[in-house]
Scaffold this motif. Structure first.
Motif: not given
Length: 513
Positions: A398-415
């Protein structure tokens, strides 16, 4: 016996009497007020099946013909204790080569598996016990629990039938023998309660001064009849850990909650992070989790109410849990095939990109394209299963591109926890590597938090990658379908670089969490 002595006889695990068949002493029956106190449910009930799965043996661990034995070592895997030296000496030079090439380091509380080579056993599980200091007693207790818990997790994941378990808690590291034995015994007991059907025998291997301690404490956690169970109720310590034997540290939540310095330093770190977009929402969630003490050190998940119900019905809880998990996941796979997932697919946040140089399929997740607050999360999970289910039966990347992501792009820990709980066991077992590209300060913290307290069995597979080109040592560029914005960002922060085909990503730039 000389620990480095030459030939010694091999001891088969089947020749060692199980605990359930050893002699039980006579106990005085409690009466009066003490007897009334014993009417409540016993914390460790008499269980013949469990007692027939453990043994207590005073002997040389390297002689034991078990599926695996345990080696206590230091973080650099170069411990000079008599036991560790004997294991490496009798295993032969191949063990040292495997450790140097593949293992390299084992952190305190972790456990690593290697072959056993010339030893009678098939495998060696290496672990590093903590140093004990009364000032940091709670940290030592948690680290020691992690040692035993991670050993047993390897046993379970690798389907090892028998284990020679030495005392990880060492007087050489100043750990009090009796306190360490309590953690060892209750952790193994709880493991067998949850997963005992998968094990044939665990042998507690003791030497010297360890023998009288274990002789005295074993009946408390593994009573051999009802009288001994009653005796155990009178003599068990107040702290017997949680349902998995993990130390319960009530003060921790209070201490962190009222510690404004810790919270302020974390909050200031959010403001000062210039490595990428701010991630206040996730940081606040982590602060809340820490403040209320939601985490538990690398716990093993189980539905205890369901297990009790199955036990009452006469069904083995482990098999029932497994069947339930499989049925649930099978239903999700069927739903993923029926549902209209075109809207999620159109986001192009998750897709099969290609294959690495070893033929492992590559799944790309583009954080910037995933709008957590706007998408149908149930359909997002179904889409993840739709893409990944055909690929996870083999080793995958798995390659996770964190590039230019913001708060809206981040799922919560519960999810994240819910997804991790829902997916099939193959997702965890066959994950070859998980690369986080262009990590920020808070993505590092949150990844560490998740892999430490929820997904500890994939922690060693997660690597931080500072530039896309560094993936090329493992993956040919034509197998990476990277969005243009990520390539532009990479060029901006890293500049033009040369491709280094022979470098090992873990040595060149990989930074293991």
């Amino acid at each position: 016996m000389d620990p480095l002595g030459a030939k010694t006889s091999i001891v088969d695990v089947d020749t060692i009497d199980v605990w359930g068949k050893t002699t039980v002493p006579s106990y005085l029956t409690a009466s009066g007020e003490k007897a009334a106190q014993l009417d409540k449910e016993s914390k460790f009930v008499f269980d013949k099946k469990i007692n027939d799965k453990i043994a207590f043996w005073q002997g040389e661990l390297t002689q034991l013909n078990a599926t695996a034995i345990v080696n206590t070592t230091n973080e650099s895997m170069t411990d000079r204790s008599p036991l560790s030296e004997a294991i490496f000496h009798k295993a032969g030079p191949e063990l040292k080569q495997e450790v140097r090439k593949n293992v390299k380091v084992c952190k305190t509380g972790d456990a690593k598996l290697t072959k056993a080579y010339n030893l009678p056993s098939r495998y060696v599980i290496h672990t590093v016990g903590p140093r004990y200091n009364t000032k940091y007693q709670t940290a030592a207790e948690s680290a020691l629990y992690n040692c035993y818990r991670n050993i047993m997790q390897i046993v379970r994941e690798m389907h090892l039938s028998s284990l020679g378990l030495c005392c990880v808690h060492s007087t050489r590291r100043s750990y009090p023998p009796e306190e360490g034995a309590h953690i060892a015994l209750r952790t193994v007991r709880r493991f067998l309660e949850h997963y005992g059907e998968e094990m044939e025998k665990i042998i507690f291997v003791v030497t010297g001064n360890e023998e009288p301690v274990y002789s005295r404490l074993l009946p408390l956690y593994f009573p051999r009849n009802r009288e001994e169970e009653e005796y155990a109720q009178q003599h068990l310590p107040d702290d017997i850990g949680n349902e998995f034997g993990e130390p319960i540290i009530k003060e921790r939540a209070i201490r962190i909650t009222v510690n404004p310095t810790l919270r302020r330093s974390l909050e200031e770190s959010i403001e000062e992070d210039e490595a990428g977009p701010r991630e206040e929402g996730l940081a606040e969630e982590l602060l809340t989790d820490v403040a209320v003490g939601r985490h538990a050190f690398a716990h093993m998940e189980a539905d205890h109410d369901k297990a009790r119900a199955m036990k009452i019905q006469g069904k083995p809880s482990i098999e029932a849990d497994r069947e339930g998990d499989k049925r649930r996941y099978s239903r999700l796979v069927k739903r993923a095939k029926r549902e209209d997932l075109t809207q999620i697919a159109a986001l192009r946040c998750l897709y099969h990109s290609g294959y690495d140089k070893k033929g492992h399929p590559i799944i790309l997740f583009i954080a910037k394209n995933f709008h957590y607050s706007q998408v149908d999360l149930e359909k997002a999970i179904l889409y993840l299963i739709h893409i990944m289910d055909p690929l996870v039966s083999q080793r995958y990347v798995v390659i996770y591109l964190h590039t230019n992501s913001t708060r809206d792009n981040q799922p919560g820990m519960k999810f994240l926890k819910e997804v991790y709980r829902l997916v099939d066991e193959r997702y965890r077992l066959n994950l070859h590597a998980f690369y986080v590209v262009h990590p920020t300060f808070w993505s590092r913290i949150l990844t560490w938090f998740f892999t430490t307290f929820t997904a500890s069995n994939i922690k060693d597979k997660v690597k931080m990658v500072h530039g896309i080109e560094y993936l090329y040592s493992q993956i040919n560029p034509d197998q990476l379908d990277i969005p243009p914005f990520a390539l532009d960002y990479d060029l901006k922060i890293n500049g033009a670089r040369y491709y280094i085909p022979s470098s090992d990503i873990s040595d060149e730039i990989g930074e293991e969490l």
